[in-house]
Design an enzyme around this catalytic site. Structure first.
Site, mmCIF file in Angstrom:
data_model
loop_
_atom_site.group_PDB
_atom_site.id
_atom_site.type_symbol
_atom_site.label_atom_id
_atom_site.label_comp_id
_atom_site.label_asym_id
_atom_site.label_seq_id
_atom_site.Cartn_x
_atom_site.Cartn_y
_atom_site.Cartn_z
ATOM 1 N N GLU A 49 0.953 -1.351 -0.055
ATOM 2 C CA GLU A 49 -0.206 -0.003 0.034
ATOM 3 C C GLU A 49 0.833 1.370 0.031
ATOM 4 O OE1 GLU A 49 -2.702 0.377 3.031
ATOM 5 O OE2 GLU A 49 -3.731 1.778 2.381
ATOM 6 N N CYS A 252 -6.775 0.820 2.907
ATOM 7 C CA CYS A 252 -7.578 1.933 3.027
ATOM 8 C C CYS A 252 -7.535 2.831 1.939
ATOM 9 C CB CYS A 252 -7.169 2.620 4.343
ATOM 10 S SG CYS A 252 -7.731 2.096 5.992
ATOM 11 N N ASN A 379 -12.072 -3.536 1.423
ATOM 12 C CA ASN A 379 -11.099 -3.681 2.291
ATOM 13 C C ASN A 379 -11.754 -3.516 3.688
ATOM 14 O OD1 ASN A 379 -8.455 -3.463 3.302
ATOM 15 N ND2 ASN A 379 -9.009 -1.322 3.597
ATOM 16 N N GLU A 380 -11.772 -4.485 4.439
ATOM 17 C CA GLU A 380 -11.913 -4.312 5.989
ATOM 18 C C GLU A 380 -13.175 -3.237 5.956
ATOM 19 O OE1 GLU A 380 -9.016 -1.207 8.446
ATOM 20 O OE2 GLU A 380 -8.182 -3.555 7.979
#
Ligand code: AHR
Length: 654
Positions: A49, A252, A379-380
């Site tokens: 990331e 994120c 994503n989460e």
């Protein structure tokens, strides 16, 4: 079968030396003659990331910061279009520097510098300070390019210089005089001396006004010499992990800070000057110079399977923190186009050169497909009706059009709790092939949860442990955290029939720009510092296999402080045994390789160990390093596992 031997015999005590005097012996029995169970050969990969300057200012080898004058306070409240740039006026020269949008290079790249030369003197120009300076090596070649356009006055050749921080000349070249339309010009520079903190200067020497954009400086030597490539030393340390897959481009960053900040892969391909950068959720700017083509290429270069992640049509639930807008979904009437983008991504990766998106991959220099087989969606995310509606739409479209693609769903940010429970319930409803779990927990949590996946239902989705790390005191990279991770990895190997992938997170962090701790690898402009935790990941990755051999441990303590696993690698025929001692004293171990055939007299033992579990390695020279030696083995033999250690015993049985 060896019975548990909770009490060590006096003769063995002597053999183990003083350090073993108070340690209870443990017996490890490996069913080496049995067929074992098939496990994922791809258990250890990486998660990349652009966080903590992992890409821009890091792995992406561009040395010029804010090359397209695109920084704004939306990236970072202290930034503006001339951040990292300065006007220079040499020897009586006079001029000015502004950023304008009147004559843009293209629609995605509106801002550009406008340099006005009133009195040329020895040159009016602009200086870039790089990302914490520009690190140059003597004798290396650097590729300089920029787009220029003469707006008024008479054009003259431009001078480009690499200078020390104090202005000493390191290298110099001349670029042709700008034309009246935008034109790309380039040259090479070769500094005679090494300088870790240099500057780039572009000088104009004729009165008039000119526009400049995409001012770029790359080392000629990138990883595998790829154009628009990766920083060679950093990419090599990542490659040395031998990751079986790469999850990218985040985290994120993928679902973004608000729906307008969702990462769109189509903005990241094609000529770099036509890509659409945007604010990075971690409060800086992403140029997307490291874009989808480069990610796929890096995967291929290092033999890792690509595992891209797209947003599930919702933004991060922590979006716009101060305004508290939280998770929001794309409007439903925008979903068909968004879903088409996801399908187009699969075509970009795998489609024939005659297809719309496959042809763009070919135009970028890669006619062969990239062999995409996995796609993360979400994503989460918080598991809400808004999320579920959009996820289902994307999943069903991908499943219908591309049954060959394994879609990886998500189960919230934590390894337990409401989103975890709801995420799994939803995955079971949809019969998802794989679910991404995240877990940042204390070292003790990992020791306490070694049995977690033993309890998972084998008829349900496979697991991708997509982000995990042991967070020790002050979130430092301690030996304690690395050893806890090693213990957990033995549990992942044992459960490799249900856990398909795992990746430590985050992977990279630049010193002085670290937004998250701990990280697997730290770096600055000149050096790379793998942590102890890196060595643990690497030892499991390079010593992976495809069959788990039942491994039993006697005399286990509660809570656990010792872990072991054994696997076989069918490619080499090697039997690989991993032992993890999480105590501060050496542990005598009796190892039985039950039913083993073709046992040699010796094996290699690679040991990562240290007496002090508190030892920290987060960017300084490594205090703990794996060491390999030959050891004598037998169908049953004694071994001493050092204090706070991971031992990998590799036995060639062919
Ligand atoms: O790995 C750092 C961050 O942790 C990721 O961006 C996010 O998915 C998680 O919260």
């Amino acid at each position: 079968m060896i019975l548990p031997r909770p009490i060590l015999l006096a003769s063995s005590l002597l053999a183990f030396g003083m350090s073993g005097l108070h340690a209870q012996q443990v017996s490890v029995t490996v069913q080496a003659g049995a067929p074992g169970k098939a496990i994922s050969p791809d258990l250890v990969g990486i998660f990349f990331e652009d966080l903590s300057y992992a890409a821009d200012g890091g792995l992406y080898a561009e040395l010029v910061q804010n090359r397209s004058f695109s920084y704004t306070p939306a990236d970072n409240k202290d930034w503006q279009p001339l951040t990292a740039w300065q006007l220079v006026q040499r020897d009586g020269a006079q001029g000015s520097l502004t950023v304008e949008t009147a004559t843009p290079l293209n629609d995605h790249n509106q801002a550009h510098a406008v340099l006005t030369v009133t009195a040329p003197g020895d040159g009016v120009g602009l200086l870039n300070e790089g990302f914490d300076g520009i690190a140059l090596k003597a004798g290396e070649t650097y590729n300089l390019s920029l787009f220029a356009r003469q707006l008024t006055g008479s054009a003259a050749p431009l001078s480009v210089r690499l200078e020390s921080k104090t202005g000493a000349l390191l290298a110099e070249a001349t670029l042709p005089a700008p034309t009246t339309g935008w034109q790309k010009v380039s040259t090479t520079l070769k500094p005679a001396t090494t300088d870790a903190d240099a500057r780039l200067v572009v000088l104009a020497t004729a009165p008039g006004t000119l526009a400049l954009d995409m001012v770029s400086l790359f080392p000629a030597k990138t990883f595998r010499d790829r154009p628009n490539g990766l920083r060679a030393d950093l990419a090599q340390v990542v490659a040395d992990l031998k990751p079986k897959f790469i999850r990218f481009p985040g985290g994120c960053l993928v679902h973004g800070d608000g729906v307008d900040n969702i990462y769109h892969w189509k903005n990241t391909i094609g000529p770099v000057e036509q890509r659409k950068g945007q604010p990075n959720i971690w409060r800086y700017h992403q140029t997307v110079g490291l874009g989808y083509f480069e990610y796929f290429q890096f995967c291929e270069d290092i033999g890792a399977k690509p595992l891209p992640v797209v947003a599930a049509g919702v933004c991060c639930q922590n979006s716009n923190h101060s305004r508290g807008t939280g998770q929001q979904g794309l409007p439903l009437d925008a979903m068909p186009a968004y879903i088409q983008d996801v399908l187009d991504l699969i075509e970009y990766a795998n489609g024939p050169v005659t297809s719309t998106w496959g042809s763009k991959r070919a135009a970028a220099g890669h006619p062969a497909p990239f062999g995409l087989r996995y796609l993360g969606v979400g994503n989460e995310d918080k598991i809400t009706p808004v999320f579920k509606e959009r996820f289902r739409m994307i999943y069903e479209a991908v499943k219908a059009r591309h049954p060959e693609i394994t879609v990886v769903g998500t189960s919230g940010p934590f390894p337990e709790g409401p989103d975890y429970a709801q995420g799994w319930k939803f995955a079971n409803e949809l019969r998802l092939p794989m679910v991404d779990e995240h877990g940042y927990k204390s070292p003790q949590w990992f020791w306490d949860n070694l049995q977690r996946y033993d309890r998972y239902d084998r008829s349900k989705s496979k697991v991708y442990l997509g982000e995990w790390a042991a967070h020790d005191h002050k979130r430092r990279s301690t030996l304690r955290s690395a050893i806890a991770e090693a213990a957990y990895l033995t549990a992942l190997e044992r459960n490799g029939d249900i856990v398909s992938f795992s990746s430590y997170a985050p992977l990279l962090a630049k010193r002085r720009h670290t937004h998250w701790s701990p990280n697997l690898i730290y770096f600055n402009n000149t050096d790379v510092f793998p942590t102890i935790n890196y060595h643990v990941q690497q030892l499991f990755s390079v010593n992976s296999g495809d069959t788990y051999l039942t491994t039993t441990i006697s005399a286990t303590a509660t809570p656990a402080t010792f872990a072991a696993s054994s696997i076989r690698d069918s490619k080499t025929g090697d039997l690989i045994l991993k032992l993890v001692n999480g105590t501060d004293s050496a542990k005598p171990v009796r190892i039985e390789l039950a039913g083993a055939k073709n046992l040699p007299a010796t094996a290699t033992a690679t040991v990562l160990a240290g007496n002090d579990a508190n030892v920290v390695n987060d960017g300084r020279p490594p205090a703990v390093w794996p060491r390999t030696a030959s050891i004598t083995i037998a169908p049953a033999f004694d071994y001493e596992a050092s204090a706070n250690s991971l031992t990998v015993i590799r036995i060639n049985t062919r």
